[in-house]
Design an enzyme around this catalytic site. Sequence first.
Site, PDB file in Angstrom:
ATOM      1  N   ASP A  94       0.829  -1.204   0.000  1.00 47.46           N
ATOM      2  CA  ASP A  94       0.000   0.000   0.000  1.00 47.46           C
ATOM      3  C   ASP A  94       0.867   1.259   0.000  1.00 47.46           C
ATOM      4  O   ASP A  94       1.723   1.438   0.871  1.00 47.46           O
ATOM      5  CB  ASP A  94      -0.897  -0.023   1.249  1.00 47.46           C
ATOM      6  CG  ASP A  94      -1.663   1.269   1.432  1.00 47.46           C
ATOM      7  OD1 ASP A  94      -2.586   1.527   0.637  1.00 47.46           O
ATOM      8  OD2 ASP A  94      -1.348   2.037   2.375  1.00 47.46           O
TER       9      ASP A  94
ATOM     10  N   TYR B  66       3.364   9.960   0.431  1.00 40.06           N
ATOM     11  CA  TYR B  66       4.268   9.366   1.407  1.00 40.06           C
ATOM     12  C   TYR B  66       5.708   9.762   1.109  1.00 40.06           C
ATOM     13  O   TYR B  66       6.231   9.497   0.016  1.00 40.06           O
ATOM     14  CB  TYR B  66       4.140   7.846   1.413  1.00 40.06           C
ATOM     15  CG  TYR B  66       2.853   7.314   2.017  1.00 40.06           C
ATOM     16  CD1 TYR B  66       2.001   8.147   2.752  1.00 40.06           C
ATOM     17  CD2 TYR B  66       2.487   5.987   1.872  1.00 40.06           C
ATOM     18  CE1 TYR B  66       0.825   7.664   3.312  1.00 40.06           C
ATOM     19  CE2 TYR B  66       1.318   5.484   2.435  1.00 40.06           C
ATOM     20  CZ  TYR B  66       0.483   6.332   3.148  1.00 40.06           C
ATOM     21  OH  TYR B  66      -0.674   5.843   3.693  1.00 40.06           O
TER      22      TYR B  66
ATOM     23  N   HIS C 201      -7.864   9.093  -0.942  1.00 45.27           N
ATOM     24  CA  HIS C 201      -7.220   9.107   0.370  1.00 45.27           C
ATOM     25  C   HIS C 201      -8.075   9.715   1.479  1.00 45.27           C
ATOM     26  O   HIS C 201      -8.097   9.205   2.603  1.00 45.27           O
ATOM     27  CB  HIS C 201      -5.889   9.868   0.254  1.00 45.27           C
ATOM     28  CG  HIS C 201      -4.868   9.459   1.261  1.00 45.27           C
ATOM     29  ND1 HIS C 201      -3.524   9.679   1.088  1.00 45.27           N
ATOM     30  CD2 HIS C 201      -4.977   8.834   2.455  1.00 45.27           C
ATOM     31  CE1 HIS C 201      -2.850   9.207   2.129  1.00 45.27           C
ATOM     32  NE2 HIS C 201      -3.705   8.703   2.971  1.00 45.27           N
TER      33      HIS C 201
ATOM     34  N   SER D 234     -10.609   5.646   1.216  1.00 39.93           N
ATOM     35  CA  SER D 234      -9.939   5.604   2.512  1.00 39.93           C
ATOM     36  C   SER D 234     -10.562   6.673   3.390  1.00 39.93           C
ATOM     37  O   SER D 234     -10.847   7.788   2.911  1.00 39.93           O
ATOM     38  CB  SER D 234      -8.432   5.863   2.332  1.00 39.93           C
ATOM     39  OG  SER D 234      -7.747   5.802   3.561  1.00 39.93           O
ATOM     40  N   ASN D 235     -10.817   6.327   4.642  1.00 45.51           N
ATOM     41  CA  ASN D 235     -11.345   7.277   5.618  1.00 45.51           C
ATOM     42  C   ASN D 235     -12.728   7.819   5.249  1.00 45.51           C
ATOM     43  O   ASN D 235     -13.066   8.951   5.573  1.00 45.51           O
ATOM     44  CB  ASN D 235     -10.367   8.444   5.814  1.00 45.51           C
ATOM     45  CG  ASN D 235      -8.994   7.980   6.231  1.00 45.51           C
ATOM     46  OD1 ASN D 235      -8.834   7.363   7.276  1.00 45.51           O
ATOM     47  ND2 ASN D 235      -7.992   8.254   5.401  1.00 45.51           N
TER      48      ASN D 235
ATOM     49  N   GLN E  67     -10.109   1.949   3.527  1.00 43.20           N
ATOM     50  CA  GLN E  67      -9.045   1.876   4.533  1.00 43.20           C
ATOM     51  C   GLN E  67      -9.326   2.899   5.626  1.00 43.20           C
ATOM     52  O   GLN E  67      -9.363   4.103   5.393  1.00 43.20           O
ATOM     53  CB  GLN E  67      -7.690   2.151   3.874  1.00 43.20           C
ATOM     54  CG  GLN E  67      -6.502   1.844   4.768  1.00 43.20           C
ATOM     55  CD  GLN E  67      -5.179   2.021   4.058  1.00 43.20           C
ATOM     56  OE1 GLN E  67      -4.379   2.896   4.423  1.00 43.20           O
ATOM     57  NE2 GLN E  67      -4.914   1.206   3.045  1.00 43.20           N
TER      58      GLN E  67
ATOM     59  N   ARG F 120      10.069  -6.002  13.674  1.00 42.52           N
ATOM     60  CA  ARG F 120       8.672  -5.797  14.065  1.00 42.52           C
ATOM     61  C   ARG F 120       7.719  -6.401  13.039  1.00 42.52           C
ATOM     62  O   ARG F 120       6.665  -6.912  13.377  1.00 42.52           O
ATOM     63  CB  ARG F 120       8.386  -4.303  14.240  1.00 42.52           C
ATOM     64  CG  ARG F 120       7.131  -4.032  15.065  1.00 42.52           C
ATOM     65  CD  ARG F 120       6.980  -2.591  15.444  1.00 42.52           C
ATOM     66  NE  ARG F 120       5.880  -2.445  16.400  1.00 42.52           N
ATOM     67  CZ  ARG F 120       5.081  -1.388  16.471  1.00 42.52           C
ATOM     68  NH1 ARG F 120       5.250  -0.381  15.629  1.00 42.52           N
ATOM     69  NH2 ARG F 120       4.129  -1.325  17.365  1.00 42.52           N
TER      70      ARG F 120
END
Length: 319
Positions: A56, A61, A132, A162-163, A184, A289
Amino acid sequence: MFSLPLNAHFTDVGPLVYGCMALGGDWGGGPVSEADVAHAHAAVEAALDIGIKLFDHADIYRRGKAEAVFGELIRRDAGLRGRIRLQSKCGIRFADDAAPGRYDLSAEHIEKSVDGTLQRLGVDRIDILLLHRPDPLMQPAEVARAFGRLKATGKVAHLGVSNMHAGQMAWLQSTLAEPLVANQLEISLAKLDALDAGTTFNDPQAAARPGAMAWAGTLEYAQRHGVQLQAWGSLAQGRFNDPAASAAARAVHEVAEAHRTTPNAVLLAWLLRHPAGIQPVIGSGNPERIHACADATRIALSREEWYRLYVAARGQSLP
């Protein structure tokens, strides 16, 4: 292993998503460095190691560097693109000379953003494009026309959001010839609004949780219409790493010990246990992680364990 009712478009990629926001170095823009490439390579390899196939992105970003460094990985490994699916997002614009930071789901911006994403990734198609953030000036018919052109030229295969809450999804879907395939949202043990919208409905607790009410019906809409839910922030920014930090963190660690796994895996398994088959998005750039999430799809939390974590994270008994 718990059975995951993934949307038909996602059954070939599995239940976990890797979020690439941590890749690409700092947020200052400019070219990626060899150190950035090495860091991205280690993170992506860790994600592949635990079976992740969906990666993704978003055009913003690291100001485009996350996509650019991933594109460099694709360039250096000719077989990588064929083993994965690519998802990216558009619609957020940084402040500039023209205006402050803003959202832009105009056709012009959507199509320009996709072209930039394709160039940075070095590919001719992205599998899923997500819008987004909701744009107050969005015109659904305009979005539909933009997606139609992107689909017809082979640049984008599927559209998601998204959102967005249930009403926004329904409004947009009313103009689209194809179904939205994903939404998302931020969902985790530290961000419970989408769940609390259902459990506190018609109870005085709702007044104390006004943020939750905005999401009323969103999980149900997604399940009814086959919209794949994805959870960003799924590891809760490390809030549950220290068992001494809170009662909820202690509960996470105790459940992890009972299943002989890691707290990270429990955080993701908690999301996977939901009947919507929520796909957690792992956003860490730390290979250790990422590997610590591997057990998430192999452990099945009981109903009692799921509620123990939910109620502990709420910090308040259910109504």
